[in-house]
Write an enzyme that holds these catalytic residues in place. Structure first.
Site, PDB file in Angstrom:
ATOM      1  N   LEU A  64      -5.907   2.781  10.825  1.00 22.34           N
ATOM      2  CA  LEU A  64      -7.259   2.891  11.365  1.00 22.34           C
ATOM      3  C   LEU A  64      -7.792   4.308  11.185  1.00 22.34           C
ATOM      4  O   LEU A  64      -8.947   4.575  11.428  1.00 22.34           O
ATOM      5  CB  LEU A  64      -7.251   2.498  12.848  1.00 22.34           C
ATOM      6  CG  LEU A  64      -6.560   1.158  13.153  1.00 22.34           C
ATOM      7  CD1 LEU A  64      -6.625   0.856  14.642  1.00 22.34           C
ATOM      8  CD2 LEU A  64      -7.182   0.023  12.358  1.00 22.34           C
ATOM      9  N   ARG A  65      -6.913   5.220  10.782  1.00 29.27           N
ATOM     10  CA  ARG A  65      -7.274   6.619  10.461  1.00 29.27           C
ATOM     11  C   ARG A  65      -7.606   7.470  11.674  1.00 29.27           C
ATOM     12  O   ARG A  65      -8.038   8.602  11.510  1.00 29.27           O
ATOM     13  CB  ARG A  65      -8.434   6.671   9.464  1.00 29.27           C
ATOM     14  CG  ARG A  65      -8.163   5.965   8.143  1.00 29.27           C
ATOM     15  CD  ARG A  65      -6.938   6.480   7.447  1.00 29.27           C
ATOM     16  NE  ARG A  65      -6.848   6.013   6.065  1.00 29.27           N
ATOM     17  CZ  ARG A  65      -5.756   6.120   5.326  1.00 29.27           C
ATOM     18  NH1 ARG A  65      -4.663   6.645   5.834  1.00 29.27           N
ATOM     19  NH2 ARG A  65      -5.749   5.694   4.093  1.00 29.27           N
ATOM     20  N   HIS A 233       6.095  -4.527   2.833  1.00 32.87           N
ATOM     21  CA  HIS A 233       5.433  -4.378   1.540  1.00 32.87           C
ATOM     22  C   HIS A 233       6.383  -4.400   0.344  1.00 32.87           C
ATOM     23  O   HIS A 233       6.457  -3.436  -0.426  1.00 32.87           O
ATOM     24  CB  HIS A 233       4.628  -3.069   1.475  1.00 32.87           C
ATOM     25  CG  HIS A 233       3.873  -2.747   2.710  1.00 32.87           C
ATOM     26  ND1 HIS A 233       3.528  -3.705   3.649  1.00 32.87           N
ATOM     27  CD2 HIS A 233       3.378  -1.579   3.189  1.00 32.87           C
ATOM     28  CE1 HIS A 233       2.866  -3.127   4.625  1.00 32.87           C
ATOM     29  NE2 HIS A 233       2.759  -1.849   4.391  1.00 32.87           N
ATOM     30  N   ASP A 306      -2.043  -4.119   4.575  1.00 41.79           N
ATOM     31  CA  ASP A 306      -1.746  -2.728   4.228  1.00 41.79           C
ATOM     32  C   ASP A 306      -3.063  -1.945   4.053  1.00 41.79           C
ATOM     33  O   ASP A 306      -3.246  -1.201   3.090  1.00 41.79           O
ATOM     34  CB  ASP A 306      -0.879  -2.636   2.972  1.00 41.79           C
ATOM     35  CG  ASP A 306      -0.297  -1.243   2.786  1.00 41.79           C
ATOM     36  OD1 ASP A 306      -0.337  -0.447   3.741  1.00 41.79           O
ATOM     37  OD2 ASP A 306       0.195  -0.938   1.678  1.00 41.79           O
TER      38      ASP A 306
END
Lengths: 428, 321
Positions: A64-65, A233, A306
């Site tokens: 979400l930074r 991933h 991701d």
């Protein structure tokens, strides 16, 4: 507040529902399915005719930074993008600034998310302090603060002994370890799969062995420590095979794949398209097909986004100097629906990979629509065609390699905690 | 998605020169023929033609270079263009101004062409994709990706000695992995119809997927040299030792250094090439570098005519006969 979702096609893998029926919600909870409880008078009726009604999606990995990179995205901007994509629960990795290794950071995130009010945000704590791979983080304190797992993300832990102890300690505080299998030494700061394209373009390659060696390493330690782990991933056919083998031998493991890995290969880099700069890198057609087959057979249990929103400048440089990642939460459903159209998954399996199983991996009460469940619901039209234009993305990050792709399937409404948090008809 | 072949403009004319990989054979032939016309300019008393008078060419070198930069400068001056040489220390740019900001500044000075060298693969493509429409970009070497003007001057040199390409066997020896020169040579040789392109070196210096470039891979120099018409030696960087790709220069020389004795395995009239600067006693023996089969200095001379050709073609004016 009483809500009725009527005429929709409900898909709930956990409760084996796959039929047209109504759902009745009171406040934050689903109180009945199919037949309205006596005296139920809906304050709001959502007509889901011709639409799929599914438990809200659970995204195992979305950045979400915030805190730290608010110029790329904020909790507000990215959770808003999440609910527009049917995601009602998401899990963020600990590589924020400051690193998510103290309860204060966890509290900040939860507080900001409460203010935003769109979806549920879960956090993974750093496995080692500062993600530096030297000392254990205070996992028990972080668990008390609300973290539901631990991870060192892509940061390496130089000493195998530290990794071993970290895994053992995580097991003793009963937290799942989320592992990103990429050996830093073998990856050699590469930016593309070591193969035909990296050879052509003169880019430093990340060999397949960077992933397989890390997987092998982790598997041995899982056996030894009894830690509960989840592989994040995967990108290579060989790693899928190794994890499949280990499960067959009795290890309790789960794995996910990022949706873009199921549709792109190294070839998509073309002439240095920085939107295709991702970590782990896009691999070969053979790897891509193996990943798709593994999702179909549930060898890989979950598909995640991701999600990595970036500012424009992050992708404006020569390929290796750009920052890796795709703003991908809004393509999670449409890319996954392509697997349904390609005949790899049926709709129940799709909901399972996007919601039911990821909720189980996180150990959260979500991903199903039974009576008494939290009213987290995604309502989508699986047939609607649309063309992706990056400027129309809701996320603050417009970085996507899927510009001008034609997709089928669009989220119409999302409910989280019994609240209508997204309505396509009112934002259009 | 961006158009992949950005080297041509809307009318199909060559606008940028970034890589040889996707250029048609005729374009390469045109460059070689044009260079042939320019090759006499350097021998005239007045070493100038007025083709690019009034044009401004900016040499943007983000990586140190003497030979390539000076031959580009000379080529531009012999075409009567105004030349600006900018040497940029990459470490200082990474701190402040972005690459794009810097380009905007040079654009604002009404430049017509950027000649770019950069240590990142793809830098020239990146710049070409973002410059103003009136500017041409020439790739003077980007990371390990391409050095197409070097590739073309090597083709020019080969054609002068061997006349035709369709019956040749060429061996490229050394650090293929990190060599932008090798990649450009391989694309050019394949496109011009050379039936046998070999690369020779240890596994650590040859990409695992090298065959995908259209070459035969040899790990033994003697085998690789057998019967070839052209031997191209590549420069070996010291970093290969510190990066644990090779044990020592001495061992490299014993395995892959070109000596007179090994050269005898090639055809008797084989030519020896090297993009320079050479490491004597590392990849090549002095007696070979200075020997009768060596065309290393000719390559340098030819570099000027070839760069004149590429500059004049991309700026839209061919030399008329």
């Amino acid at each position: 507040m009483k809500i009725a979702i009527t005429n929709g096609h409900v898909i709930d893998p956990r409760n084996q529902v796959n039929q047209r029926c109504d759902i009745f919600i009171q406040d934050k909870t689903i109180i009945a399915i199919e037949h309205a409880p006596e005296g139920f008078k809906a304050d709001k009726i959502i007509d889901a005719d011709k639409l799929i009604v599914s438990p809200g999606f659970v995204d195992l990995c979305a950045r979400l930074r915030e805190p730290g990179h608010e110029h790329k995205g904020t909790i507000l901007s990215e959770t808003r993008a999440a609910v527009a994509s049917g995601v009602t629960s998401l899990c963020m990795p600990p590589d924020t600034i400051p690193v998510l290794d103290t309860p204060a950071v966890v509290e900040l995130i939860h507080q900001r998310n409460e203010e935003a009010g769109y979806c549920r945000v879960y956090t993974l704590a750093a496995l080692t302090r500062g993600l530096e791979g030297q000392y254990l983080s205070e996992m028990a304190h972080l668990k008390d603060a609300g973290c539901i797992g631990v991870s060192n993300v892509m940061h390496c832990i130089p000493k195998p002994q530290v990794l071993r102890h970290a895994m053992e300690y995580a097991a003793s505080v009963d937290m799942t370890v989320f592992l990103h299998p990429q050996d830093e030494g073998l990856a050699n700061h590469g930016c593309a799969h070591e193969g035909i394209v990296s050879t052509r373009l003169g880019l430093v390659g990340v060999p397949e062995a960077a992933e397989t060696q890390a997987v092998a390493n982790f598997l041995m330690l899982v056996e030894q420590t009894g830690a509960r782990v989840h592989f994040c991933h995967l990108s290579t056919a060989r790693a899928v095979q190794m994890i499949g083998r280990a499960k067959y031998d009795g290890l309790d493991l789960t794995a996910d794949v990022a949706a873009h890995q199921l549709h792109l290969t190294e070839m998509d880099i073309g002439y240095f398209n920085s939107q295709c700069h991702v970590q782990p890198p896009l691999r070969t057609q053979r790897d891509c097909e193996a990943l798709r087959d593994a999702v179909a057979s549930s060898q890989i249990e979950a598909i995640c986004s991701d999600h990595q929103p970036h500012d424009v400048d992050a992708k404006l440089a020569p390929f290796a100097a750009t920052e890796p990642g795709i703003s991908s939460i809004e393509t999670l459903l449409p890319l996954s629906l392509r697997l349904v159209n390609d005949g790899l998954l049926n709709m129940t399996e799709l909901v399972d990979r996007l919601s039911t199983t990821p909720a189980e991996i996180l150990g959260i009460n979500a991903g199903h629509l039974g009576v008494g469940a939290m009213a987290d619901v995604a309502i989508f039209d699986p047939t609607q065609h649309w063309i992706l234009k990056s400027e129309n993305l809701i996320s603050a990050g417009k970085n996507t390699p899927f510009e001008n792709w034609e997709f089928q399937g669009k989220v119409m409404k999302t409910l989280c905690d019994g609240k209508l948090v997204y309505d396509a008809s009112s934002t259009a | 998605m961006k158009q992949s072949n950005i080297q041509f403009d809307n009318t199909g004319k060559l606008r940028h020169f970034l890589t040889i990989e996707d250029l048609p054979k005729q374009t390469l032939i045109d460059i070689l023929d044009t260079a042939e016309n320019f090759s006499t300019v350097g021998t005239q008393t007045v070493k100038k033609v007025p083709l690019l008078r009034g044009k401004t060419i900016v040499n943007l070198f983000f990586e140190a270079s003497t030979r390539t930069r000076t031959t580009f400068e000379l080529a531009a001056k012999r075409l009567s263009a105004d030349v600006l040489n900018i040497n940029i220390n990459t470490s200082s740019t990474s701190k402040g101004e972005s690459l794009l900001d810097m380009l905007r500044n040079f654009e604002a000075m009404h430049s017509d062409m950027f000649v770019v060298r950069h240590n990142q693969s793809g830098a020239a493509h990146f710049i070409a994709a973002h410059v103003a429409p009136h500017i041409s970009v020439i790739n003077a070497g980007d990371g390990s990706h391409a050095h197409p003007t070097q590739g073309m001057l090597d083709m020019f040199t080969i054609r002068r000695h061997k006349k035709e390409f369709h019956n040749l066997s060429v061996a490229i020896v050394g650090d293929i992995m990190h060599s932008r020169v090798a990649r450009s040579q391989i694309h050019a040789l394949n496109r011009l119809g050379v039936p046998e392109v070999r690369v020779v070196g240890p596994h650590t210096l040859i990409p695992r997927d090298a065959h995908a470039l259209g070459v035969h891979v040899y790990h033994d120099l003697r085998e690789g040299l057998k019967g070839v018409d052209v031997v191209i030696m590549l420069r070996l960087q010291r970093e290969r030792m510190s990066g644990a790709m090779l044990p020592s220069e001495a061992e490299y020389f014993s395995q892959y250094g070109l000596t007179e004795e090994k050269l005898r395995l090639a055809k008797p009239d084989a030519i020896v090439m090297h993009p320079g600067p050479i490491n004597r006693g590392v990849e090549i023996e002095s007696s070979v570098a200075d020997g009768s089969q060596s065309v290393i200095l000719e390559q340098v001379t030819n570099g000027i005519a070839v760069r004149m050709a590429i500059m004049s073609i991309t700026l839209g004016r061919k030399q008329e006969n």
